[in-house]
Design a protein around this motif. Structure first.
Motif, PDB file in Angstrom:
ATOM      1  N   ILE A   1      37.807  36.061  48.760  1.00 11.42           N
ATOM      2  CA  ILE A   1      38.423  35.639  50.063  1.00 11.42           C
ATOM      3  C   ILE A   1      39.614  36.182  50.399  1.00 11.42           C
ATOM      4  O   ILE A   1      39.987  36.771  51.324  1.00 11.42           O
ATOM      5  N   VAL A   2      40.504  36.111  49.212  1.00  9.86           N
ATOM      6  CA  VAL A   2      41.958  36.640  49.234  1.00  9.86           C
ATOM      7  C   VAL A   2      41.889  38.185  49.667  1.00  9.86           C
ATOM      8  O   VAL A   2      42.649  38.659  50.291  1.00  9.86           O
ATOM      9  N   THR A   3      40.882  38.912  49.034  1.00  5.90           N
ATOM     10  CA  THR A   3      40.796  40.491  49.205  1.00  5.90           C
ATOM     11  C   THR A   3      40.273  40.809  50.679  1.00  5.90           C
ATOM     12  O   THR A   3      40.865  41.556  51.382  1.00  5.90           O
ATOM     13  N   GLU A   4      39.351  39.769  51.271  1.00  5.26           N
ATOM     14  CA  GLU A   4      39.073  40.034  52.662  1.00  5.26           C
ATOM     15  C   GLU A   4      39.999  39.619  53.453  1.00  5.26           C
ATOM     16  O   GLU A   4      40.008  40.450  54.580  1.00  5.26           O
ATOM     17  N   ALA A   5      40.658  38.769  53.213  1.00  4.30           N
ATOM     18  CA  ALA A   5      41.721  38.361  54.209  1.00  4.30           C
ATOM     19  C   ALA A   5      43.094  39.085  53.976  1.00  4.30           C
ATOM     20  O   ALA A   5      43.968  38.574  54.771  1.00  4.30           O
ATOM     21  N   ASN A   6      43.074  40.035  53.306  1.00  2.00           N
ATOM     22  CA  ASN A   6      44.361  40.694  52.911  1.00  2.00           C
ATOM     23  C   ASN A   6      45.580  39.730  52.485  1.00  2.00           C
ATOM     24  O   ASN A   6      46.605  39.851  53.012  1.00  2.00           O
ATOM     25  N   GLY A   7      45.133  38.801  51.665  1.00  3.48           N
ATOM     26  CA  GLY A   7      46.176  37.837  51.303  1.00  3.48           C
ATOM     27  C   GLY A   7      46.029  36.551  51.558  1.00  3.48           C
ATOM     28  O   GLY A   7      44.860  35.947  52.148  1.00  3.48           O
ATOM     29  N   PHE A   8      46.849  35.396  51.340  1.00  2.76           N
ATOM     30  CA  PHE A   8      46.682  34.032  51.541  1.00  2.76           C
ATOM     31  C   PHE A   8      47.845  33.662  51.741  1.00  2.76           C
ATOM     32  O   PHE A   8      49.249  34.173  51.413  1.00  2.76           O
ATOM     33  N   VAL A   9      48.156  32.136  52.386  1.00  2.00           N
ATOM     34  CA  VAL A   9      49.351  31.496  52.631  1.00  2.00           C
ATOM     35  C   VAL A   9      49.336  30.352  51.973  1.00  2.00           C
ATOM     36  O   VAL A   9      48.204  29.650  52.214  1.00  2.00           O
TER      37      VAL A   9
END
Length: 101
Positions: free
Chosen positions: A44-52
């Motif tokens: 998910i983090v890869t797909e989303a280009n990061g996380f908050v």
């Protein structure tokens, strides 16, 4: 059991802000760590280009944080939010280190 300083946090996708993970921490740094996360979390983090990361509940005792984590995960699932947690929350303990498996 830790008597204070625990928190419940959530991770949101960097691309669209949707919640995808909820966790409990016994220190302020765990919410931002990428180590010891499950495979789906990393996808998910890869797909989303990061996380908050955002703290939802702060500076409570461990027992309360475990209960709050469980309740928050349950609420998100009931309203149809797809999260990648492997458990329903409330199982962790301060100082626990996951095995390599």
């Amino acid at each position: 059991m830790k008597t204070e300083g625990c928190s419940v946090y959530q991770h949101r996708r960097a691309d669209n802000g949707s919640i995808f993970y909820v966790g409990k921490a016994s220190n302020q740094y765990r919410k931002d760590k990428t180590q010891n996360r499950n495979t789906r979390w990393h996808e998910i983090v890869t797909e989303a280009n990061g996380f908050v990361s955002e703290v939802v509940i702060d500076d409570v005792d461990e027992e309360f944080s475990l209960l709050a984590e469980f309740e928050y995960i349950d609420k998100l699932k009931r309203i149809g939010v797809s999260i990648c947690n492997l458990t329903s929350g409330g199982q962790g303990r301060s100082g626990w280190v996951p095995s390599e498996e």
